[in-house]
Design an enzyme around this catalytic site. Structure first.
Site, PDB file in Angstrom:
ATOM      1  N   ASP A  32       5.018 -17.291  -3.893  1.00  0.00           N
ATOM      2  CA  ASP A  32       4.582 -15.946  -3.495  1.00  0.00           C
ATOM      3  C   ASP A  32       3.193 -15.689  -4.046  1.00  0.00           C
ATOM      4  O   ASP A  32       2.810 -16.241  -5.091  1.00  0.00           O
ATOM      5  CB  ASP A  32       5.565 -14.893  -4.033  1.00  0.00           C
ATOM      6  CG  ASP A  32       5.566 -13.611  -3.230  1.00  0.00           C
ATOM      7  OD1 ASP A  32       6.533 -13.374  -2.478  1.00  0.00           O
ATOM      8  OD2 ASP A  32       4.575 -12.840  -3.348  1.00  0.00           O
ATOM      9  N   ASP A  65      -0.701 -18.437  -1.934  1.00  0.00           N
ATOM     10  CA  ASP A  65      -1.271 -17.419  -1.049  1.00  0.00           C
ATOM     11  C   ASP A  65      -1.417 -18.044   0.332  1.00  0.00           C
ATOM     12  O   ASP A  65      -2.212 -18.970   0.522  1.00  0.00           O
ATOM     13  CB  ASP A  65      -2.634 -16.976  -1.593  1.00  0.00           C
ATOM     14  CG  ASP A  65      -3.295 -15.916  -0.722  1.00  0.00           C
ATOM     15  OD1 ASP A  65      -2.800 -15.635   0.390  1.00  0.00           O
ATOM     16  OD2 ASP A  65      -4.321 -15.366  -1.170  1.00  0.00           O
ATOM     17  N   VAL A  66      -0.651 -17.529   1.313  1.00  0.00           N
ATOM     18  CA  VAL A  66      -0.653 -18.156   2.644  1.00  0.00           C
ATOM     19  C   VAL A  66      -1.994 -18.036   3.366  1.00  0.00           C
ATOM     20  O   VAL A  66      -2.217 -18.707   4.366  1.00  0.00           O
ATOM     21  CB  VAL A  66       0.466 -17.607   3.572  1.00  0.00           C
ATOM     22  CG1 VAL A  66       1.843 -17.959   3.062  1.00  0.00           C
ATOM     23  CG2 VAL A  66       0.312 -16.116   3.828  1.00  0.00           C
ATOM     24  N   TYR A 151      -0.045  -5.934  13.763  1.00  0.00           N
ATOM     25  CA  TYR A 151       1.244  -6.549  13.408  1.00  0.00           C
ATOM     26  C   TYR A 151       1.930  -7.112  14.653  1.00  0.00           C
ATOM     27  O   TYR A 151       2.428  -8.246  14.650  1.00  0.00           O
ATOM     28  CB  TYR A 151       2.114  -5.495  12.727  1.00  0.00           C
ATOM     29  CG  TYR A 151       3.404  -6.013  12.123  1.00  0.00           C
ATOM     30  CD1 TYR A 151       3.406  -6.740  10.936  1.00  0.00           C
ATOM     31  CD2 TYR A 151       4.632  -5.727  12.721  1.00  0.00           C
ATOM     32  CE1 TYR A 151       4.597  -7.195  10.376  1.00  0.00           C
ATOM     33  CE2 TYR A 151       5.823  -6.168  12.167  1.00  0.00           C
ATOM     34  CZ  TYR A 151       5.798  -6.902  10.987  1.00  0.00           C
ATOM     35  OH  TYR A 151       6.986  -7.344  10.431  1.00  0.00           O
ATOM     36  N   LYS A 155       2.699 -11.048  15.207  1.00  0.00           N
ATOM     37  CA  LYS A 155       4.080 -11.545  15.290  1.00  0.00           C
ATOM     38  C   LYS A 155       4.368 -12.185  16.649  1.00  0.00           C
ATOM     39  O   LYS A 155       5.137 -13.150  16.737  1.00  0.00           O
ATOM     40  CB  LYS A 155       5.068 -10.413  14.987  1.00  0.00           C
ATOM     41  CG  LYS A 155       5.034  -9.943  13.519  1.00  0.00           C
ATOM     42  CD  LYS A 155       5.438 -11.036  12.539  1.00  0.00           C
ATOM     43  CE  LYS A 155       5.619 -10.518  11.123  1.00  0.00           C
ATOM     44  NZ  LYS A 155       6.101 -11.521  10.174  1.00  0.00           N
ATOM     45  N   THR A 186      13.835  -3.041   3.015  1.00  0.00           N
ATOM     46  CA  THR A 186      13.143  -3.832   1.978  1.00  0.00           C
ATOM     47  C   THR A 186      11.972  -3.003   1.445  1.00  0.00           C
ATOM     48  O   THR A 186      11.626  -1.959   2.047  1.00  0.00           O
ATOM     49  CB  THR A 186      12.564  -5.146   2.548  1.00  0.00           C
ATOM     50  OG1 THR A 186      11.436  -4.815   3.376  1.00  0.00           O
ATOM     51  CG2 THR A 186      13.565  -5.957   3.344  1.00  0.00           C
ATOM     52  N   THR A 189       9.426  -1.666   4.074  1.00  0.00           N
ATOM     53  CA  THR A 189       9.728  -0.528   4.964  1.00  0.00           C
ATOM     54  C   THR A 189      10.083   0.750   4.194  1.00  0.00           C
ATOM     55  O   THR A 189      10.491   1.744   4.796  1.00  0.00           O
ATOM     56  CB  THR A 189      10.899  -0.879   5.909  1.00  0.00           C
ATOM     57  OG1 THR A 189      12.008  -1.329   5.116  1.00  0.00           O
ATOM     58  CG2 THR A 189      10.518  -1.977   6.880  1.00  0.00           C
TER      59      THR A 189
HETATM   60  P1  NAI Z   1       8.610  -7.625   1.333  1.00  0.00           P
HETATM   61  O1  NAI Z   1       7.353  -6.855   1.161  1.00  0.00           O
HETATM   62  O2  NAI Z   1       9.835  -7.218   0.602  1.00  0.00           O
HETATM   63  O3  NAI Z   1       8.344  -9.185   1.052  1.00  0.00           O
HETATM   64  C1  NAI Z   1       7.203  -9.835   1.525  1.00  0.00           C
HETATM   65  C2  NAI Z   1       6.778 -10.847   0.484  1.00  0.00           C
HETATM   66  O4  NAI Z   1       5.628 -11.549   1.007  1.00  0.00           O
HETATM   67  C3  NAI Z   1       6.321 -10.202  -0.839  1.00  0.00           C
HETATM   68  O5  NAI Z   1       6.971 -10.833  -1.928  1.00  0.00           O
HETATM   69  C4  NAI Z   1       4.817 -10.429  -0.864  1.00  0.00           C
HETATM   70  O6  NAI Z   1       4.279 -10.578  -2.177  1.00  0.00           O
HETATM   71  C5  NAI Z   1       4.712 -11.724  -0.051  1.00  0.00           C
HETATM   72  N1  NAI Z   1       3.359 -11.931   0.463  1.00  0.00           N
HETATM   73  C6  NAI Z   1       2.520 -11.015   1.005  1.00  0.00           C
HETATM   74  N2  NAI Z   1       1.333 -11.588   1.273  1.00  0.00           N
HETATM   75  C7  NAI Z   1       1.433 -12.891   0.906  1.00  0.00           C
HETATM   76  C8  NAI Z   1       0.530 -13.971   0.911  1.00  0.00           C
HETATM   77  N3  NAI Z   1      -0.737 -13.829   1.330  1.00  0.00           N
HETATM   78  N4  NAI Z   1       0.960 -15.177   0.483  1.00  0.00           N
HETATM   79  C9  NAI Z   1       2.234 -15.340   0.016  1.00  0.00           C
HETATM   80  N5  NAI Z   1       3.111 -14.333  -0.060  1.00  0.00           N
HETATM   81  C10 NAI Z   1       2.720 -13.117   0.388  1.00  0.00           C
HETATM   82  O7  NAI Z   1       8.886  -7.597   2.918  1.00  0.00           O
HETATM   83  P2  NAI Z   1      10.110  -8.083   3.785  1.00  0.00           P
HETATM   84  O8  NAI Z   1      10.586  -6.914   4.541  1.00  0.00           O
HETATM   85  O9  NAI Z   1      11.052  -8.901   3.016  1.00  0.00           O
HETATM   86  O10 NAI Z   1       9.333  -9.006   4.846  1.00  0.00           O
HETATM   87  C11 NAI Z   1       9.535 -10.412   4.949  1.00  0.00           C
HETATM   88  C12 NAI Z   1       9.081 -10.825   6.333  1.00  0.00           C
HETATM   89  O11 NAI Z   1       9.906 -10.187   7.299  1.00  0.00           O
HETATM   90  C13 NAI Z   1       7.640 -10.431   6.693  1.00  0.00           C
HETATM   91  O12 NAI Z   1       7.044 -11.468   7.442  1.00  0.00           O
HETATM   92  C14 NAI Z   1       7.835  -9.196   7.554  1.00  0.00           C
HETATM   93  O13 NAI Z   1       6.748  -9.021   8.443  1.00  0.00           O
HETATM   94  C15 NAI Z   1       9.104  -9.585   8.287  1.00  0.00           C
HETATM   95  N6  NAI Z   1       9.836  -8.482   8.869  1.00  0.00           N
HETATM   96  C16 NAI Z   1      10.326  -7.473   8.094  1.00  0.00           C
HETATM   97  C17 NAI Z   1      11.037  -6.444   8.676  1.00  0.00           C
HETATM   98  C18 NAI Z   1      11.568  -5.295   7.898  1.00  0.00           C
HETATM   99  O14 NAI Z   1      12.002  -4.301   8.531  1.00  0.00           O
HETATM  100  N7  NAI Z   1      11.606  -5.334   6.558  1.00  0.00           N
HETATM  101  C19 NAI Z   1      11.264  -6.404  10.137  1.00  0.00           C
HETATM  102  C20 NAI Z   1      10.733  -7.537  10.843  1.00  0.00           C
HETATM  103  C21 NAI Z   1      10.043  -8.529  10.229  1.00  0.00           C
END
Ligand code: NAI
Length: 260
Positions: A32, A65-66, A151, A155, A186, A189
């Site tokens: 992460d 970092d992606v 976004y 996606k 999460t 959101t």
């Molecule tokens: P979250 O914010 O809880 O987790 C996202 C994680 O990605 C965090 O730990 C953050 O530090 C990490 N991150 C951010 N930028 C980064 C980078 N440059 N390099 C490495 N890590 C990085 O969010 P959540 O909800 O768990 O999201 C996970 C995935 O699911 C994301 O791709 C999000 O777009 C997708 N998603 C989430 C939805 C939701 O309703 N929560 C719905 C649809 C998709």
């Protein structure tokens, strides 16, 4: 023991996925951009799973970092027997297209789309034959939301990249699939709760009538990495309580109403 790399694994869907894969007996590496959160999550998973260790899993963390290719390459360095890569890294910088700053567009596209490209590139090089990649796309990859242009576009791009990667990596038996969640509870959101009526509008447009949990998504990701999905590649699973059958909430309208 085979290795599973969970990128964006410190929080939310990634954290739940890391826990599932650990319970399934993998050596899990949580990667992460927030290295401290990744470390805390690894400790929490390793310490808290009574009985999970029976499957032989281990868990550790690294910084990755992606958006930075050297960081992605370094993260994959030295991962022996890499069988599973899950990319959960993501964020969203909302705003109407006529108002959205270029920097905000670039940040979202960098993390969600270019990040997915870099993960697929290096995962494709390092995975063992027969390995599996799962990318987290979104309902917004197929359903537009006003105020979510960067976004949605990123996606939608993820969904197509997954299909291309599935074609290119199939000769080594590597499967590449996506999950497309709707609203999942999460940290990403959490802000929705501050916009009056928005959660209700999401749920009205979700036939099953509830938001998803990180575990709902993690279980489907784990299925996609397993032999039960051994004939699936280039697929995207809608995981949204049926929300793709209805319409996306008016996020922009509700945020504008809040600002007035
Ligand atoms: P979250 O914010 O809880 O987790 C996202 C994680 O990605 C965090 O730990 C953050 O530090 C990490 N991150 C951010 N930028 C980064 C980078 N440059 N390099 C490495 N890590 C990085 O969010 P959540 O909800 O768990 O999201 C996970 C995935 O699911 C994301 O791709 C999000 O777009 C997708 N998603 C989430 C939805 C939701 O309703 N929560 C719905 C649809 C998709």
């Amino acid at each position: 023991m085979s290795t599973a790399l969970v990128i964006g694994g410190a929080s939310g869907i990634g954290k739940a996925t890391a826990r599932e894969l650990y319970s399934a007996g993998h050596r899990v590496v949580i990667a992460d951009v927030d290295a401290e959160a990744a470390r805390t999550t690894a400790v929490e998973i390793g310490a808290g799973e009574a009985g999970a260790g029976d499957a032989g899993g281990t868990v550790e963390s690294i910084h990755l970092d992606v958006t930075d290719e050297s960081s992605v390459a370094a993260g994959f360095e030295g991962l022996d027997d890499l069988a599973v890569v899950v990319n959960c890294a993501g964020l969203s910088m909302p705003g109407a297209l006529i108002e959205l700053e270029l920097a905000a567009w670039r940040t979202t596209v960098d993390v969600c789309l270019t990040g997915t490209f870099l993960v697929l590139k290096h995962a494709g090089r390092r995975l063992i034959e027969g390995g599996s990649i799962v990318c987290v796309a979104s309902l917004n990859g197929r359903q537009p939301g006003a105020g979510m242009g960067s976004y949605c576009a990123a996606k939608a791009g993820v969904l197509m990249l997954v299909e291309v990667a599935a074609l290119e990596l199939a000769d080594r038996g590597i499967r590449v699939n996506a999950v497309s969640p709707g609203l999942v509870d999460t940290p990403l959101t959490a802000g929705i709760a501050y916009v009056p009526g928005l959660t209700e509008e999401y749920l009205e447009n979700t036939p099953l009538g509830r938001a998803g949990t990180p575990e709902d998504v993690a279980e489907t990701i784990t299925f996609l990495t397993s032999s039960a999905a051994g004939w699936m590649t280039g697929a995207a699973i809608d995981l949204n309580g049926g929300a793709h059958l209805k319409r996306y909430p008016d996020v922009l309208g509700r945020v504008r109403a809040l600002a007035q």
